[in-house]
Design a protein around this motif. Structure first.
Motif, PDB file in Angstrom:
ATOM      1  N   THR A  77       2.646  -6.886  -4.305  1.00 58.59           N
ATOM      2  CA  THR A  77       1.256  -7.235  -3.992  1.00 58.59           C
ATOM      3  C   THR A  77       1.155  -8.613  -3.345  1.00 58.59           C
ATOM      4  O   THR A  77       0.076  -9.008  -2.912  1.00 58.59           O
ATOM      5  CB  THR A  77       0.356  -7.194  -5.250  1.00 58.59           C
ATOM      6  N   VAL A  91       2.514  -9.065  -0.571  1.00 59.08           N
ATOM      7  CA  VAL A  91       2.502  -8.704   0.853  1.00 59.08           C
ATOM      8  C   VAL A  91       1.064  -8.361   1.258  1.00 59.08           C
ATOM      9  O   VAL A  91       0.454  -7.486   0.643  1.00 59.08           O
ATOM     10  CB  VAL A  91       3.417  -7.479   1.114  1.00 59.08           C
ATOM     11  N   PRO A  92       0.518  -9.034   2.280  1.00 59.28           N
ATOM     12  CA  PRO A  92      -0.845  -8.705   2.700  1.00 59.28           C
ATOM     13  C   PRO A  92      -0.949  -7.221   3.069  1.00 59.28           C
ATOM     14  O   PRO A  92      -0.065  -6.678   3.730  1.00 59.28           O
ATOM     15  CB  PRO A  92      -1.049  -9.588   3.944  1.00 59.28           C
ATOM     16  N   GLY A  93      -1.995  -6.571   2.623  1.00 60.02           N
ATOM     17  CA  GLY A  93      -2.177  -5.149   2.920  1.00 60.02           C
ATOM     18  C   GLY A  93      -1.469  -4.223   1.942  1.00 60.02           C
ATOM     19  O   GLY A  93      -1.421  -3.012   2.158  1.00 60.02           O
ATOM     20  N   ALA A  94      -0.918  -4.765   0.854  1.00 62.39           N
ATOM     21  CA  ALA A  94      -0.205  -3.929  -0.128  1.00 62.39           C
ATOM     22  C   ALA A  94      -1.103  -2.845  -0.724  1.00 62.39           C
ATOM     23  O   ALA A  94      -0.613  -1.798  -1.156  1.00 62.39           O
ATOM     24  CB  ALA A  94       0.365  -4.803  -1.245  1.00 62.39           C
ATOM     25  N   SER A  95      -2.414  -3.109  -0.721  1.00 63.58           N
ATOM     26  CA  SER A  95      -3.320  -2.123  -1.333  1.00 63.58           C
ATOM     27  C   SER A  95      -3.274  -0.770  -0.619  1.00 63.58           C
ATOM     28  O   SER A  95      -3.661   0.240  -1.190  1.00 63.58           O
ATOM     29  CB  SER A  95      -4.759  -2.650  -1.351  1.00 63.58           C
TER      30      SER A  95
END
Lengths: 421, 421
Positions: free
Chosen positions: B293, B295-299
């Protein structure tokens, strides 16, 4: 060598430093330790893995200082030439150091990996040197003393260098110092470095013994109070007035003394009271659980952390009500509170913590980057705080997450201290 | 000056660096930019706010390099003496720079603060220099060219220095460069630095263009392949033979090119295939979730991580069967497999990962410290690996957890790549 105050230089060796591939944290670490020892440091340098330039740099460093501390270049590979170059500088050979070879052999046996021939080179040490064992790696360090000069060679990886500095080099250097330094680290949360400094400026600038020096890290400030003594038993009395003044000025923000960090302070406090904490994390995504479980013995105070990144998981795993998410959104005080309550319930813990927010890079559900809610719930003690973190650079995501998780640990610590019994 | 390749030195000025109060990120930042420009850098130094020692350091630096880049000492206070000292070194006076004064006046007007007399000093610049404006602060930078030497003075705060380096200094320096450097970073997991080096020694020691250099971090090795070119379009062809040789020797361990780290590689791979991963972590306690999480955009690829530290939570949250725990213990291959399956089920994800082990400090249930099982389950692909991590020092716990979590990310990456479609 006598006991007059020595001066030192730091010479970090490594092409990866010259290329900017890594930041030189070693220089700062060693510099701070030397300052604590009262050893003057006027220059730091970085040079690549190049014997000629390393030799010239040693020449320059020893023209200015008594002690030169190098880092790096002790590895097993062909370009690791620090020992060879420094030994040659002093006209010494490298000889096999039996204990280091034994350590290397046992190290590889435990790893179940064959020891390669180039690892053997790491047991070759300059003649007549003091060897510093490396419990954290394969490269021992060493010190060469000659003609009033001391060269100290340390490995490059910080996790090998730092313990060697603390446990071997500092005692080695203390022999040359007349005084001992005794320190206490006071850990503060919730007060900025400049505010703390304003409250304590007179003490920090005028006190000579003890000295009081601030160190800031993300969301925290540490004050190191250092007494210069001949007998460590004198230290308490020398430090007492300064400690009292600090406590008076900022005691409400002090979360621990010599405790290392928030997660260690929390683990200790929970253990003392026989309590458990449970976590439900959204934007911090497991970071708080990871920090807490990084503390040895965390299993005595922690059973469960839920990382519920999506709304579905907030409902399913942490019992947040769909109506709350629909009405207030995932990033809301209400959701944080239900996460805390849900964590407490799911984990069968006395204290529950909930964290939800937007760590970026984009706004979501109309909530701006940097907005975070942290809630704690122990039945006895409930608190929710709102953070608005303005930072917007490349490191903003990591910064927001770290600050959110530190606030969560701090709230849990407060709830623990407020818990009866 | 001609277009031959120049060499540079970095000279950071500041007592706070010498004391170890701050880490020198400026040197790494500038070094990386210089490497990208193909400007050779053989030395970095740090010196305090002391004109005599600064002058001596300039003398030494210019005896070795054409370009000296300083940071720090451009502030308004009495101990900021970089401009004065460097100007005197070149026999130049400081003169008022009208545009800088205008900028300063408008800066303070916007801030609604009065401009003090010592801020005026920041508009005094060496005669006949190139001034670099500072949109992020009050201290302009500058360059002095004289007798084939170039001195470049930059402010100390990274948020002022970095944009000035990127937007003013790099264009200024590019005028002098004939070549450009183009690099690729090859990321390996599951192979040690020395083993990789033995496989590629000939290439690493003999190849001049491109160069091939290894960098190790916990459980990983990175190879940087760097080509020196006049036109960046030539780089691919120059690098191709080396890349092919590396791929042949160690391609099975290569997890990505220019991808940063395992978690970023995993996020990208999952996103490309439209898959989700879910985690059930015991000994890593949220660390894998926290890395992912981060990492940007992990969602887009991650909904849920379960940190089930106790046996009760392994049953309750991840659906591990009580019989499995009773028969094989929490630290077992069987439990790891059920954690992976349970995570996949709980998170509604295509890929589930389970991690269980003993990170220390004490043996538990008769299982030794350092024994870890990591399992992945995608329905299509199942794998369980056993780690026996021998390390036993102060950082062993962090090391075991990091290595366990890296192995988990690597297994998830394999499962993702093996996933149909």
């Amino acid at each position: 060598m006598g006991t007059k105050t020595k001066s030192a230089e730091i010479l970090c060796i490594g092409t990866e430093l010259l290329m900017g591939d890594i930041v030189n944290t070693n220089a700062a670490y060693i510099a701070r330790r030397l300052a604590e020892l009262g050893i003057n440091l006027y220059h730091q340098s970085v040079v690549g893995d190049n014997p000629g330039r390393l030799r010239d740099s040693l020449e320059i460093a020893f023209s200015r200082a008594d002690i030169v501390i190098t880092t790096g270049g002790l590895g097993p590979t062909y370009d690791d030439l620090s020992k060879e170059t420094v030994a040659a500088f002093f006209g010494r050979k490298l000889v096999l150091h039996a204990e280091s070879l034994e350590w290397l052999e046992s190290y590889f046996t435990r790893l179940g990996r064959p020891m390669t021939e180039n690892n053997r080179k790491q047991a070759m040490m300059p003649e007549d040197c003091t060897v510093f064992p490396n419990p954290n790696g394969t490269a021992p360090g060493c010190a060469i003393e000659q003609d009033g000069r001391i060269a100290i060679l340390l490995p490059g990886p910080p996790r090998e260098m730092q313990p060697m500095m603390d446990h071997a080099v500092i005692p080695f250097l203390q022999r040359f110092q007349e005084y001992r330094l005794v320190s206490h680290n006071l850990h503060f949360f919730g007060i900025g470095e400049s505010t703390l400094e304003e409250k304590l400026r007179a003490l920090m600038t005028s006190s000579i013994n003890p000295t009081v020096a601030p160190y800031a890290k993300t969301g925290e400030v540490m004050l190191r109070v250092t007494a210069r003594v001949q007998d460590p038993a004198e230290a308490d009395a020398i430090m007492a007035p300064a400690l009292a003044e600090i406590d008076k000025a900022a005691g409400e923000f002090l979360y621990g003394v010599d405790v290392g960090d928030l997660q260690t302070a929390l683990c200790r406090a929970l253990k003392e009271k026989g309590l458990h904490v449970a976590l439900a994390e959204s934007c911090t995504g497991g970071m708080t659980a990871a920090r807490l479980t990084g503390v040895p013995g965390a299993s005595q105070v922690f059973e469960c952390g839920i990382c519920c990144y999506s709304n579905a998981m907030k409902e399913q795993l942490a019992g947040v009500r769909p109506g709350t998410l629909a009405q207030y959104g995932a990033v809301s005080e209400e959701t944080a509170r239900e996460l805390a309550a849900g964590a407490r319930r799911a984990g069968g813990a006395q204290i529950g913590v909930g964290i939800t927010g937007n760590a970026g890079p984009e706004p979501s559900e109309g909530k701006p980057v940097g907005l975070v809610y942290v809630a704690v719930d122990s039945g006895w003690y409930q608190e929710t705080i709102t953070l608005n973190i303005a930072r917007r650079d490349d490191d903003a995501r990591a910064y927001i997450r770290t600050l959110a998780s530190s606030n969560a640990l701090n709230l849990a610590l407060r709830a623990c201290r407020a818990y009866p019994g």
